[in-house]
Design a protein around this motif. Structure first.
Motif, PDB file in Angstrom:
ATOM      1  N   GLN A 134       0.720  -1.128   0.133  1.00 44.82           N
ATOM      2  CA  GLN A 134       0.070  -0.015   0.102  1.00 44.82           C
ATOM      3  C   GLN A 134       0.973   1.254  -0.011  1.00 44.82           C
ATOM      4  O   GLN A 134       0.578   2.369  -0.820  1.00 44.82           O
ATOM      5  N   CYS A 144       0.364   3.343  -3.306  1.00 46.08           N
ATOM      6  CA  CYS A 144      -0.928   4.424  -3.089  1.00 46.08           C
ATOM      7  C   CYS A 144      -0.298   5.773  -2.925  1.00 46.08           C
ATOM      8  O   CYS A 144      -1.174   6.551  -2.558  1.00 46.08           O
ATOM      9  N   ALA A 194      -3.889  -0.254  -7.401  1.00 49.23           N
ATOM     10  CA  ALA A 194      -4.234   0.605  -6.387  1.00 49.23           C
ATOM     11  C   ALA A 194      -5.487   0.777  -5.998  1.00 49.23           C
ATOM     12  O   ALA A 194      -6.128   1.387  -4.890  1.00 49.23           O
ATOM     13  N   LYS A 214      -5.001   4.225  -0.979  1.00 52.43           N
ATOM     14  CA  LYS A 214      -4.923   5.163  -1.791  1.00 52.43           C
ATOM     15  C   LYS A 214      -5.959   6.085  -1.616  1.00 52.43           C
ATOM     16  O   LYS A 214      -5.710   7.430  -1.757  1.00 52.43           O
TER      17      LYS A 214
END
Ligand code: ATP
Ligand code: MG
Lengths: 254, 246
Positions: free
Chosen positions: B173, B177, B194, B200
């Motif tokens: 992540q 993101c 994503a 995100k």
């Protein structure tokens, strides 16, 4: 609960089987426990005592067979009337004794504040830890943890109690107190199922089942089981060995 | 659904952590140390630094609530108290909501401390009047983290395994993101991945609120998606609850 009208056995188990993958932990087991008695489950390590108790309290689902508690199958609604003490003291270590007992009283539906306070005190008094009620579980000895665990399992005063080796690590003096209390509960109609390794516990039970490899190899009152060996001096230990040997001989002759 | 069961569980979760002083200190101090390090790792007052605050705040909101919940929940399984709860009349749904509420309160306090520290002590730039919006948005991020913690803990058998899950959940992540590099400059495949990562939306929303001064309605899309994540993950968490207890 409908317990007033219900007159049948407290627990009725029919042809119960459970296996973990390939291992038969409980094998075609049938059992009836009348109301208001202490029923002892004895057997060596791995004989299926804990598995049987977890089946009875509804933590495991039977592969075959049926279970009835007070005439009803296990359900979330029934679980309110059941007290369960796991084999290993399962407590919130950061919380105090009183906080632990109070939490279990709450989630078992003792809503009234005054009532709950009273029941929590009684449970902690029973296990003789009232002066230390504010101590964290973290700071207790092994036997004390076991005692708190017992208090947690009976604080809501259930008519059915399942205790998995409740006397392990408890000193002899307190064990006597426990048994007096259990027998008192029996008189009030509470049914207690106890697993144990000690012959001292076994002698206190009204009825006993000897378990081996998930099967009941003998069942009866302590007196009946001792008599069955044919020796007048026989202890319960002798009786257990007697049934194990006779079962093995039975298997060989097949 | 029983509100009193839910409340009893939430209360117990809070009590447990409050009685554990050392954990409380660790929970509160570590994020502050990280933010301070971030502040002084940048030379002088650069605009780059101000751009780094929102993604990091969002990441910490998700990461710390996830870790706190995941580990606590796993302890509940390994110390056997979960088995007790499972044998009790409490429904699985009440349990998940109870934990959610309990950890939520704690994660919230943590997050407020971090946000206030970052803004007032470190002087992070923020659009005028954005403070309360930052906090509300952070609450939603924390909810996702708490649910994720309960859910993921079902796949770990012990604390050691749970710790291994933390980088697995967090690093992809962080990388995909927009913490390190903007998402819209990545390959289509990565951008597509994503889309399925809550961080995100957390970062987008936080950046818009903090730097662009947008209102909660302007980031309604991000809030909606994060709420959807929270709901779906909490359902999954309730479904996997049985594991490890039986
Ligand atoms: N979670 C589990 N997964 C796989 N096998 C298990 C599990 N729990 C128990 N068993 C197996 O089932 C059998 C019965 O175990 P159980 O715990 O019921 O025995 P017990 O009679 O309670 O023993 P003890 O006196 O040691 O408490 C054992 O062979 C054990 O290895
Ligand atoms: Mg056992």
């Amino acid at each position: 609960m409908t317990s007033r009208e219900y007159t049948g056995p407290a627990i009725k188990v029919n042809d119960l089987s459970f296996n973990y993958k390939n291992l038969k932990a409980v094998d075609q087991l049938s059992l009836e426990v009348p109301r208001g008695m202490s029923f002892g489950v004895l057997g060596p390590n791995g004989s299926g005592k804990t598995t049987l108790i977890r089946l009875l309290v509804g933590l495991l689902k039977p592969k075959y067979g049926t279970i009835h508690m007070m005439g009803q199958p296990p359900s979330r609604k029934m679980s309110r009337y059941i007290g369960y003490m796991p084999q290993l003291a399962s407590l919130y270590t950061e919380l105090s004794i009183a906080q632990n007992v109070d939490f279990f009283a709450r989630i078992y539906g003792v809503r009234n504040r005054a009532e709950r306070r009273m029941q929590v005190e009684e449970a902690i008094q029973l296990v003789d830890l009232w002066p230390r009620r504010r101590d964290s579980i973290y700071n207790l000895s092994g036997g004390m943890k076991q005692r708190v665990s017992l208090a947690c399992s009976m604080v809501h005063r259930p008519p059915l109690l399942f205790l998995d080796e409740p006397t392990v690590g408890v000193d002899p003096k307190l064990r006597v107190t426990f048994w007096e209390y259990f027998q008192n509960l029996n008189k009030q109609g509470v049914t207690i199922v106890i697993s144990s390794h000690t012959m001292d516990d076994a002698a206190h039970c009204d009825r006993l089942a000897f378990l081996r490899e998930g099967r009941i190899i003998a069942e009866g009152t302590p007196y009946e089981l001792r008599q069955a060996t044919g020796q007048s001096e026989a202890t319960l230990e002798d009786a257990f060995l007697y049934f194990v040997v006779s079962m093995e001989e039975g298997n060989e002759s097949k | 659904m029983s509100p009193s069961n839910t409340l009893s569980i939430a209360l117990r979760v809070v009590r447990q952590l409050v009685r554990d002083r050392r954990t409380i200190v660790i929970i509160l101090v570590i994020p502050l140390v990280i933010m301070t390090l971030l502040r002084y790792s940048f030379p002088g007052e650069s605009s780059l630094l101000n751009n780094a605050y929102p993604p990091l705040l969002a990441t910490m909101g998700l990461l710390f609530s996830f870790m706190l919940t995941g580990i606590s929940f796993l302890r509940e399984r390994s110390q056997g108290t979960m088995e007790r709860m499972m044998a009790s009349p409490v429904s699985r749904f009440d349990m998940v909501v109870g934990y959610l509420l309990g950890f939520f309160i704690l994660a919230l306090i943590q997050i407020l401390v971090v946000v206030l520290f970052t803004i007032y002590a470190l002087g992070a730039h923020h659009a005028p009047g954005a403070l309360w919006r930052i906090c509300i948005f952070q609450i939603i991020v924390v909810t996702v983290g708490v649910n994720l913690g309960i859910f993921i803990s079902a796949f770990a058998r012990n604390e050691f395994q749970m710790v291994q899950f933390i980088p697995l959940i967090i690093f992809p992540q962080i990388l995909l993101c927009g913490v390190i590099w903007p998402v819209d400059q990545m390959s289509t495949a990565l951008q597509w991945i994503a889309k399925f990562l809550p961080l995100k939306y957390a970062i987008n929303g936080m950046t818009d609120i903090m730097l662009k001064g947008q209102g909660l309605l302007d980031v309604g899309y991000e809030i909606g998606i994060l709420a959807a994540f929270a709901v779906v993950i909490s359902i999954l968490a309730a479904l996997t609850l049985r594991r490890g207890a039986a």
